[in-house]
Design a protein around this motif. Structure first.
Motif, PDB file in Angstrom:
ATOM      1  N   ARG A 182       0.812  -1.222   0.000  1.00  0.00           N
ATOM      2  CA  ARG A 182       0.000   0.000   0.000  1.00  0.00           C
ATOM      3  C   ARG A 182       0.845   1.273   0.000  1.00  0.00           C
ATOM      4  NH1 ARG A 182      -3.109  -3.884   2.244  1.00  0.00           N
ATOM      5  NH2 ARG A 182      -5.326  -3.872   1.676  1.00  0.00           N
ATOM      6  N   SER A 183       2.143   1.133  -0.016  1.00  0.00           N
ATOM      7  CA  SER A 183       2.995   2.317  -0.112  1.00  0.00           C
ATOM      8  C   SER A 183       2.840   2.948  -1.490  1.00  0.00           C
ATOM      9  CB  SER A 183       4.458   1.943   0.103  1.00  0.00           C
ATOM     10  OG  SER A 183       5.314   3.029  -0.220  1.00  0.00           O
ATOM     11  N   PRO A 184       2.796   4.293  -1.582  1.00  0.00           N
ATOM     12  CA  PRO A 184       2.740   4.933  -2.902  1.00  0.00           C
ATOM     13  C   PRO A 184       3.973   4.641  -3.749  1.00  0.00           C
ATOM     14  CG  PRO A 184       2.165   6.484  -1.159  1.00  0.00           C
ATOM     15  CD  PRO A 184       2.714   5.267  -0.484  1.00  0.00           C
ATOM     16  N   LEU A 185       5.094   4.344  -3.103  1.00  0.00           N
ATOM     17  CA  LEU A 185       6.317   3.961  -3.813  1.00  0.00           C
ATOM     18  C   LEU A 185       6.407   2.452  -3.870  1.00  0.00           C
ATOM     19  CD1 LEU A 185       8.980   6.373  -2.254  1.00  0.00           C
ATOM     20  CD2 LEU A 185       7.786   6.637  -4.431  1.00  0.00           C
ATOM     21  N   GLN A 186       6.685   1.919  -5.062  1.00  0.00           N
ATOM     22  CA  GLN A 186       6.840   0.487  -5.249  1.00  0.00           C
ATOM     23  C   GLN A 186       8.110   0.214  -6.055  1.00  0.00           C
ATOM     24  OE1 GLN A 186       4.775  -2.132  -4.024  1.00  0.00           O
ATOM     25  NE2 GLN A 186       3.984  -0.453  -2.770  1.00  0.00           N
ATOM     26  N   LYS A 187       8.502  -1.069  -6.043  1.00  0.00           N
ATOM     27  CA  LYS A 187       9.604  -1.563  -6.882  1.00  0.00           C
ATOM     28  C   LYS A 187      10.972  -0.963  -6.524  1.00  0.00           C
ATOM     29  CE  LYS A 187       6.528  -2.128 -10.894  1.00  0.00           C
ATOM     30  NZ  LYS A 187       6.322  -1.846 -12.335  1.00  0.00           N
ATOM     31  N   SER A 234      17.397   5.205  -5.628  1.00  0.00           N
ATOM     32  CA  SER A 234      16.963   3.937  -6.222  1.00  0.00           C
ATOM     33  C   SER A 234      15.855   4.190  -7.230  1.00  0.00           C
ATOM     34  CB  SER A 234      16.459   2.980  -5.142  1.00  0.00           C
ATOM     35  OG  SER A 234      15.151   3.310  -4.728  1.00  0.00           O
ATOM     36  N   LEU A 235      15.692   3.232  -8.136  1.00  0.00           N
ATOM     37  CA  LEU A 235      14.512   3.280  -8.988  1.00  0.00           C
ATOM     38  C   LEU A 235      13.290   3.013  -8.117  1.00  0.00           C
ATOM     39  CD1 LEU A 235      13.112   0.282  -9.685  1.00  0.00           C
ATOM     40  CD2 LEU A 235      15.197   0.017 -11.002  1.00  0.00           C
ATOM     41  N   SER A 236      12.174   3.518  -8.546  1.00  0.00           N
ATOM     42  CA  SER A 236      10.907   3.285  -7.863  1.00  0.00           C
ATOM     43  C   SER A 236       9.793   3.440  -8.881  1.00  0.00           C
ATOM     44  CB  SER A 236      10.724   4.269  -6.696  1.00  0.00           C
ATOM     45  OG  SER A 236      10.719   5.608  -7.172  1.00  0.00           O
ATOM     46  N   ALA A 237       8.584   3.116  -8.493  1.00  0.00           N
ATOM     47  CA  ALA A 237       7.442   3.268  -9.391  1.00  0.00           C
ATOM     48  C   ALA A 237       6.206   3.582  -8.568  1.00  0.00           C
ATOM     49  CB  ALA A 237       7.232   2.003 -10.219  1.00  0.00           C
ATOM     50  N   ARG A 238       5.292   4.303  -9.188  1.00  0.00           N
ATOM     51  CA  ARG A 238       4.043   4.677  -8.517  1.00  0.00           C
ATOM     52  C   ARG A 238       2.857   4.101  -9.296  1.00  0.00           C
ATOM     53  NH1 ARG A 238       4.338  10.978  -8.435  1.00  0.00           N
ATOM     54  NH2 ARG A 238       5.469  10.590 -10.372  1.00  0.00           N
ATOM     55  N   PRO A 239       2.279   3.026  -8.805  1.00  0.00           N
ATOM     56  CA  PRO A 239       1.141   2.417  -9.521  1.00  0.00           C
ATOM     57  C   PRO A 239      -0.168   3.131  -9.225  1.00  0.00           C
ATOM     58  CG  PRO A 239       1.655   1.138  -7.563  1.00  0.00           C
ATOM     59  CD  PRO A 239       2.699   2.222  -7.643  1.00  0.00           C
ATOM     60  N   TRP A 240      -1.079   3.064 -10.190  1.00  0.00           N
ATOM     61  CA  TRP A 240      -2.459   3.461  -9.969  1.00  0.00           C
ATOM     62  C   TRP A 240      -3.352   2.255 -10.260  1.00  0.00           C
ATOM     63  CZ3 TRP A 240      -5.089   2.560 -14.366  1.00  0.00           C
ATOM     64  CH2 TRP A 240      -4.418   2.699 -15.583  1.00  0.00           C
ATOM     65  N   HIS A 241      -4.606   2.344  -9.852  1.00  0.00           N
ATOM     66  CA  HIS A 241      -5.549   1.235 -10.034  1.00  0.00           C
ATOM     67  C   HIS A 241      -6.830   1.745 -10.666  1.00  0.00           C
ATOM     68  CE1 HIS A 241      -2.953   0.279  -6.575  1.00  0.00           C
ATOM     69  NE2 HIS A 241      -3.040  -0.965  -6.985  1.00  0.00           N
ATOM     70  N   HIS A 242      -7.458   0.899 -11.465  1.00  0.00           N
ATOM     71  CA  HIS A 242      -8.823   1.190 -11.891  1.00  0.00           C
ATOM     72  C   HIS A 242      -9.753   1.099 -10.676  1.00  0.00           C
ATOM     73  CE1 HIS A 242      -7.093  -0.178 -15.835  1.00  0.00           C
ATOM     74  NE2 HIS A 242      -7.712   0.926 -16.207  1.00  0.00           N
ATOM     75  N   PRO A 243     -10.862   1.819 -10.697  1.00  0.00           N
ATOM     76  CA  PRO A 243     -11.751   1.831  -9.523  1.00  0.00           C
ATOM     77  C   PRO A 243     -12.227   0.455  -9.082  1.00  0.00           C
ATOM     78  CG  PRO A 243     -12.347   3.594 -11.040  1.00  0.00           C
ATOM     79  CD  PRO A 243     -11.323   2.758 -11.752  1.00  0.00           C
ATOM     80  N   ASP A 244     -12.335  -0.504 -10.001  1.00  0.00           N
ATOM     81  CA  ASP A 244     -12.866  -1.819  -9.650  1.00  0.00           C
ATOM     82  C   ASP A 244     -11.769  -2.837  -9.362  1.00  0.00           C
ATOM     83  OD1 ASP A 244     -11.910  -1.926 -12.218  1.00  0.00           O
ATOM     84  OD2 ASP A 244     -13.592  -3.093 -13.026  1.00  0.00           O
ATOM     85  N   GLY A 278      12.779   2.453   7.800  1.00  0.00           N
ATOM     86  CA  GLY A 278      12.438   1.100   7.380  1.00  0.00           C
ATOM     87  C   GLY A 278      12.664   0.863   5.906  1.00  0.00           C
ATOM     88  N   HIS A 279      12.766  -0.417   5.529  1.00  0.00           N
ATOM     89  CA  HIS A 279      13.176  -0.734   4.157  1.00  0.00           C
ATOM     90  C   HIS A 279      12.123  -0.417   3.100  1.00  0.00           C
ATOM     91  CE1 HIS A 279      11.599  -5.013   5.142  1.00  0.00           C
ATOM     92  NE2 HIS A 279      10.725  -4.471   4.308  1.00  0.00           N
ATOM     93  N   GLY A 280      10.929  -0.019   3.506  1.00  0.00           N
ATOM     94  CA  GLY A 280       9.927   0.404   2.535  1.00  0.00           C
ATOM     95  C   GLY A 280      10.120   1.824   2.046  1.00  0.00           C
ATOM     96  N   GLY A 281      10.994   2.592   2.719  1.00  0.00           N
ATOM     97  CA  GLY A 281      11.279   3.948   2.285  1.00  0.00           C
ATOM     98  C   GLY A 281      10.178   4.928   2.637  1.00  0.00           C
ATOM     99  N   GLN A 282      10.420   6.199   2.340  1.00  0.00           N
ATOM    100  CA  GLN A 282       9.493   7.269   2.689  1.00  0.00           C
ATOM    101  C   GLN A 282       9.265   8.185   1.498  1.00  0.00           C
ATOM    102  OE1 GLN A 282      11.912   8.767   5.990  1.00  0.00           O
ATOM    103  NE2 GLN A 282      10.365   8.035   7.430  1.00  0.00           N
ATOM    104  N   LEU A 283       8.075   8.789   1.453  1.00  0.00           N
ATOM    105  CA  LEU A 283       7.773   9.761   0.402  1.00  0.00           C
ATOM    106  C   LEU A 283       8.508  11.074   0.631  1.00  0.00           C
ATOM    107  CD1 LEU A 283       3.939   9.490  -0.325  1.00  0.00           C
ATOM    108  CD2 LEU A 283       5.803   9.175  -1.963  1.00  0.00           C
ATOM    109  N   VAL A 284       8.648  11.486   1.892  1.00  0.00           N
ATOM    110  CA  VAL A 284       9.301  12.744   2.235  1.00  0.00           C
ATOM    111  C   VAL A 284      10.494  12.441   3.134  1.00  0.00           C
ATOM    112  CG1 VAL A 284       9.029  15.023   3.276  1.00  0.00           C
ATOM    113  CG2 VAL A 284       7.110  13.978   2.052  1.00  0.00           C
ATOM    114  N   VAL A 285      11.662  12.974   2.736  1.00  0.00           N
ATOM    115  CA  VAL A 285      12.919  12.668   3.397  1.00  0.00           C
ATOM    116  C   VAL A 285      13.634  13.979   3.698  1.00  0.00           C
ATOM    117  CG1 VAL A 285      15.176  11.530   3.098  1.00  0.00           C
ATOM    118  CG2 VAL A 285      13.095  10.453   2.194  1.00  0.00           C
ATOM    119  N   ASP A 286      14.293  14.052   4.826  1.00  0.00           N
ATOM    120  CA  ASP A 286      15.070  15.243   5.155  1.00  0.00           C
ATOM    121  C   ASP A 286      16.204  15.431   4.154  1.00  0.00           C
ATOM    122  OD1 ASP A 286      13.569  15.868   7.398  1.00  0.00           O
ATOM    123  OD2 ASP A 286      14.862  14.718   8.751  1.00  0.00           O
ATOM    124  N   ALA A 287      16.335  16.642   3.628  1.00  0.00           N
ATOM    125  CA  ALA A 287      17.458  16.963   2.748  1.00  0.00           C
ATOM    126  C   ALA A 287      18.743  17.025   3.567  1.00  0.00           C
ATOM    127  CB  ALA A 287      17.206  18.290   2.048  1.00  0.00           C
TER     128      ALA A 287
END
Length: 540
Positions: free
Chosen positions: A242-247, A265-275, A309-318
């Protein structure tokens, strides 16, 4: 300041990040897109400025005919001895047992070039990186590919000494450093020396939802001397669906002048169809694999771990010693084509933009019609990355076809197998120009309008075309005056332009969606199209 991930949005895979003084640089894979290797610089890790690509001559990179997602894989950027070193692979085979590739090395004293002619290194595997040891010796560290059906194809990480005087490898020194963990598919190695120990960072699990980065270390570079970290995986999103960042995985480690540590690192942001479920399918990544940056800390027993944690964060201190970098906000672009060369946001496929493809300047991009959008050799397509889930892109085109094999228009494009476009062509039944919408879904080509294609009045010189991308769907519109827009009545599923959709049927799924301008003349009569007033506008 805060690092907001991803820092490089839209198709910026396999980042190789380094620091020279107070400036950070990132090199990214470009695969079949030209110019080869995407470069950015920053002094704060927050704002990144695009630099000219280093591989801009066909003597450095010859990709004509390369398969989609072949070409430049995982470039490695380093700095030593007063110059930049860039190692890159040109991969000629994507599917099947073989991955025919050649690894090359170019150098430059300045990041903006000129870059040297390439030195051919070897072809034993891809994802090669150059490690500069503190005793002055240099080593090529790389994934090794085994094509034999009775071996695992990912045959461990090998190390070969490089002679910087002769500018050649010493193959007699080759040895395997590590076979990776039981996750397998070990690749993307980068080697670092920290506090007298060698740390080997590697990607595993394939560049999909199971992707991860792992770490091993050794006191020497002897064969099979590396032990894995007890804190592996270093980074992954396999268990954070459920993290917005994947892969997250394949990437590079860097330290700051004040001694902090970060990992790109490389990452990806998936989206889903409503159903759709948010876990199966896990989603569709139309922006491709992007670049994110995470902060790193070291454990008491000397192992690197991701802060939070190893899932990473969307916002990181510069970094606390960051120097603010002044770059334009967002990625919106307007191009009036007044300059005599294409801007840095534009790319072509496999070959540089040249006279065979067309010309640019004086307010227009003129494209000479060549092969179809499925062509791997002769194609007149100029495109830019999708860098937002929601955007509008439009262009004005003047085109006077006289047969149905001549087409010019606006395309949304993933690769030669998956694309669509709205275009002007000739309808011999009605004896006039028309606007049509078509899609290529692997080998299924569909003309959507057919008898309902929009006639272009004889007194209309310019047709405006627009696409409206809205995350999971997108549409096309047209205008005869640039002000009043009319929908073409076709809504397309954006997932067809995603890594994840292409991966279901094709092994080369490593890029991302582009929006671009194209001209086709299958009849071979060189019909030309004149494009002007291009605009790419991201929505808030």
């Amino acid at each position: 300041m805060k690092i907001v991930n991803p820092v490089l949005a839209g198709f910026h895979a396999d980042p190789s990040m380094i620091r020279v003084g107070d400036t950070y640089y990132i090199a990214n894979s470009t695969f079949e897109w030209w110019p080869g290797v995407r470069l950015h610089e920053s002094r704060d890790m927050v704002h990144w400025r695009t630099l000219p690509g280093p591989l801009r001559r066909t003597s450095q990179l010859d990709m004509r005919g390369n398969p989609s997602s072949g070409g430049v894989w995982a470039p490695d950027l380093s700095y030593a001895d007063g110059r930049f070193w860039l190692v890159y692979a040109d991969v000629k085979i994507v599917g099947g047992a073989f991955k025919d590739c050649t690894n090359y090395l170019v150098t430059a004293e300045d990041i903006e070039g000129p870059w040297s002619e390439p030195v051919r290194l070897n072809g034993v595997g891809f994802d090669a990186s150059l490690f500069h040891d503190d005793d002055g010796r240099k080593y090529l560290v790389q994934q090794t590919w085994d094509f034999r059906e009775y071996h695992h194809p990912f045959d461990g990480i090998t190390c070969t000494e490089f002679d910087p005087q002769a500018m050649r490898l010493k193959p007699e020194t080759t040895r395997t450093l590590w076979h990776g963990t039981d996750v397998k598919l070990v690749e993307g190695p980068h080697l670092y020396k920290v506090n007298g120990l060698y740390y080997l960072f590697c990607a595993e699990g394939g560049t999909v939802w199971t992707h991860q980065e792992v770490v091993a270390r050794s006191a020497t570079l002897d064969a099979l001397s590396f032990e894995p970290s007890p804190y592996n995986p270093f980074v992954t999103n396999f268990d954070t669906p459920r993290s917005p960042l994947q892969k997250q995985g394949h990437g590079a480690l860097v330290d700051t002048p004040s001694g902090q540590w970060y990992y790109a690192s490389l990452s990806a942001r998936p989206w889903h169809h409503p159903d759709e479920s948010v876990t199966d399918p896990r989603g569709w990544c139309t922006l491709g694999r992007e670049t994110s940056i995470q902060q790193v800390e070291w454990t008491d027993d000397g192992w690197p771990v991701i802060v939070g944690g190893h899932g990473g964060q969307l916002v990181v201190d510069a970094p606390r010693d960051a120097i603010e970098t002044d770059v334009p906000m967002g990625h919106s672009q307007r191009d009036d084509f007044t300059a005599p060369e294409l801007g840095l946001d534009w790319s072509t496929l496999r070959v540089p933009f040249d006279d065979a493809m067309g010309s640019v300047g004086d307010g227009a991009l003129t494209l000479r019609g060549q092969g179809s959008l499925c062509n791997l050799f002769d194609l007149s397509l100029v495109a830019r990355r999708w860098q937002a889930f929601d955007f509008d892109a439009q262009v004005a085109v003047r085109f006077d076809p006289w047969n149905y094999m001549q087409m010019a228009g606006l395309t949304n494009y993933y690769n030669d197998l998956c694309w669509s476009w709205a275009f002007v062509t000739w309808d011999e039944r009605r004896g006039c120009r028309v606007i049509e919408v078509a899609q290529n879904d692997f080998h299924d080509y569909t003309s959507f309008l057919k008898d309902d294609a929009v006639p272009v009045p004889d007194d209309v010189d310019t047709v405006w075309l627009r696409t409206k991308v809205r995350t999971d769907t997108y549409t096309y519109e047209y205008s005869f005056d640039g002000e009043r827009w009319i929908g073409l009545g076709v809504e397309l599923d954006a997932r067809i332009l995603s890594d994840d959709y292409v991966n279901q049927r094709y092994g080369g799924f490593f890029t991302g969606a582009f929006v671009g301008l194209a001209a086709v003349d299958l009849s071979g009569y060189d019909a030309t199209a004149r494009f002007s007033d291009f605009e790419y506008r991201e929505l808030d």
